[in-house]
Design an enzyme around this catalytic site. Structure first.
Site, short mmCIF file in Angstrom:
data_model
loop_
_atom_site.label_atom_id
_atom_site.label_comp_id
_atom_site.label_asym_id
_atom_site.label_seq_id
_atom_site.Cartn_x
_atom_site.Cartn_y
_atom_site.Cartn_z
N LYS A 67 -28.79 -1.52 -59.24
CA LYS A 67 -27.95 -1.23 -58.07
C LYS A 67 -26.50 -1.33 -58.51
O LYS A 67 -26.15 -2.21 -59.32
CB LYS A 67 -28.28 -2.30 -57.01
CG LYS A 67 -27.62 -2.12 -55.65
CD LYS A 67 -28.12 -3.23 -54.71
CE LYS A 67 -27.56 -3.13 -53.32
NZ LYS A 67 -28.09 -4.18 -52.42
N SER A 142 -29.72 -2.25 -48.20
CA SER A 142 -28.73 -1.48 -48.90
C SER A 142 -29.15 -1.00 -50.29
O SER A 142 -28.51 -0.11 -50.85
CB SER A 142 -27.43 -2.29 -49.04
OG SER A 142 -27.68 -3.48 -49.77
N SER A 166 -32.03 -6.38 -47.98
CA SER A 166 -31.71 -5.17 -48.73
C SER A 166 -32.65 -4.80 -49.86
O SER A 166 -32.54 -3.70 -50.41
CB SER A 166 -30.29 -5.25 -49.29
OG SER A 166 -29.39 -4.93 -48.27
N1 GLN Z 1 -28.99 -4.82 -43.57
C1 GLN Z 1 -28.44 -6.13 -43.77
C2 GLN Z 1 -26.95 -6.10 -43.54
O1 GLN Z 1 -26.47 -5.08 -43.21
C3 GLN Z 1 -28.77 -6.64 -45.13
C4 GLN Z 1 -27.83 -6.23 -46.21
C5 GLN Z 1 -28.17 -6.82 -47.54
O2 GLN Z 1 -29.17 -7.52 -47.70
N2 GLN Z 1 -27.31 -6.58 -48.50
O3 GLN Z 1 -26.27 -7.08 -43.66
#
Ligand code: GLN
Length: 460
Positions: A67, A142, A166
């Site tokens: 990532k 994400s 994420s």
């Molecule tokens: N969807 C969650 C957020 O928007 C998780 C994001 C993540 O784990 N980086 O914070």
């Protein structure tokens, strides 16, 4: 495509041929927009060194993706933001270094929501990643790019970060395995911080053994991340028989897609048939988990993103007249809307007038949630439930409504707030052919047990 398959290919051909093939597959699948930059030149050089016997190790020559919020050499580390569009990492993340020390070869950097803020990869400054099963739908996020290229067999495994879901949610949306380990199991050093108290580093793969191998390599104490623990992760030969499992009933209400509930229930039946006991349990604080998360996480984000000021590194606005204008314009140009929203919420809940009312209350409520989990783990080996209330939604469907988007995180943020290990395991498909995952959540440091159980269920 498993790590063993790849290793056999390397033996039959060469590391160079295998790495070249992965890069070719990445190019052929460009329409998914899962990758921001390939690290081709560096990858091929490393592959040649594997072939020359100069690099050895458990994963010698095995290609993987990271990532793009992991500092890694060979291409810029952008965090999918304009802020870091041209940022070349001066060092590599510990997780990447450990994999490289075993001979694994990073072939590129995957797309994400800018700074990992999001659950669909639509917040990337470079455009969204498309779902591996339906290109009109989101990849989840994400860590969307890593999930999609694992699902499409471009690489046997890929790295992600999970702050509130994420890794687990895109794993569920693309039919692969994803793990968010116990907080502190894998070093966060060299991964661009989102929320330091819930950030974790994990992996995607198509089978449990590969996840176990990768986590085994990455885990352990790192003097450069003071939250890491000495290495407790040890792959288990077999799953413990006759486990007592709690099905979180708060996650199985009518608000959840019936297809999702059906697949989780089917999985529960398989667990029962395999000799485990599954009972419904309740986690009443789950109702408040989103509210807690969306106070604490923006607070930490606002603090972590303060360093992007146009002076130290990254983007700098041009032709500005004052220092205030430099900060303002740089941050306006460098951050996407969701980054700004979180910086504003975070600054607000930490401000002297509202700190007690929001931030402090959220921390107290977080402790109540942790206590509820602890109580359940006194009677249950692990908890299970869905990963998300829906399957992958349509691109654009939730982008205009941040609350609707945040609601997708309801089932993943509780484990994050409590620092617990949680994995997403494929549980089948919806009637429309979209993947659905089931989530296992265990007590701290039970990562190896969760994976062993998932492995024992793979063929069931
Ligand atoms: N969807 C969650 C957020 O928007 C998780 C994001 C993540 O784990 N980086 O914070």
């Amino acid at each position: 495509m498993t790590i063993t398959d790849i290793q056999n290919q390397i033996k039959a051909t060469s590391a160079r041929a295998v790495v070249e093939n992965s890069i070719k597959l990445a190019r052929e699948n460009e329409q998914y927009h899962a990758i921001l930059n390939l690290t081709e030149e560096r990858a091929l050089k490393l592959a040649d060194e594997v072939d020359a016997g100069k690099i050895t190790g458990k994963l010698a020559g095995v290609p993987f993706l990271v990532k793009d919020n992991f500092l890694a050499f060979g291409a810029p580390t952008t965090a999918a933001s304009k802020m870091l569009e041209k940022f070349d990492a001066p060092l590599q993340a510990t997780a990447v270094e450990k994999l490289e020390a075993e001979g694994a070869i990073c072939i590129g950097k995957t797309n994400l929501d800018a700074f990992a803020h999001g659950g669909s990869t639509e917040n990337s400054a470079y455009g969204p990643t498309k779902n591996a099963y339906d290109q009109s739908r989101v990849s989840g996020g994400s860590s969307g790019g890593s999930a999609v290229f694992t699902a499409l067999n471009v690489v046997p495994f890929a790295l992600g970060s999970d702050t509130g879901g994420s890794i687990r949610q895109p794993a569920s949306f693309n039919g692969v395995i994803g793990i968010k380990p116990t907080y502190g199991m894998v070093s966060r050093y060299g991964v661009i911080a989102m929320a330091s108290s819930t950030d974790t580093i994990g992996a995607f793969a198509t089978n449990v053994s590969d996840v176990e191998m990768v986590m085994d390599i990455m885990s352990g104490l790192d003097p450069r991340d003071m939250t890491t623990m000495s290495d407790f992760f040890q792959v288990k030969t077999d799953a413990k028989p006759g486990q007592k499992i709690g099905l979180i009933k708060d996650f199985m209400t009518d608000d959840v897609d019936s297809d999702v509930r059906a697949k989780v229930n089917e999985y529960v039946e398989k667990l029962r048939a395999a000799g485990h006991t599954v009972e419904e349990v309740s986690l009443p604080m789950a109702e408040y988990a989103l509210a807690i998360y969306y106070i604490i996480v923006p607070a930490e984000i606002s603090s972590n993103l303060a360093r992007f000021d146009g002076i130290r590194y990254g983007h700098r606005a041009e032709s500005v007249k004052t220092l205030a204008e430099l900060y303002g314009r740089t941050r306006d140009e460098g951050f996407v809307t969701e980054n700004k929203r979180r910086i504003m919420i975070g600054s607000y809940v930490l401000s002297s007038g509202f700190f007690d009312a929001y931030y402090l209350q959220a921390q107290k409520a977080r402790t109540l949630l942790i206590n509820e989990f602890n109580k359940l783990f006194a009677s249950y080996d692990l908890l299970i439930g869905p990963v998300a209330p829906t399957t992958a939604f349509k691109l654009g469907e939730n982008t205009s409504d941040p609350i609707k988007m945040y609601l997708e995180d309801i089932m993943t943020v509780p484990a994050s707030l409590a620092g617990l290990p949680a994995i997403s395991v494929p549980a089948g498909f919806s009637q429309t052919g979209l993947p659905i995952g089931v989530q296992f959540i265990g007590p701290r440091q039970s990562d190896a047990d969760l994976l062993a159980l998932a492995r024992s269920m793979e063929t069931k």
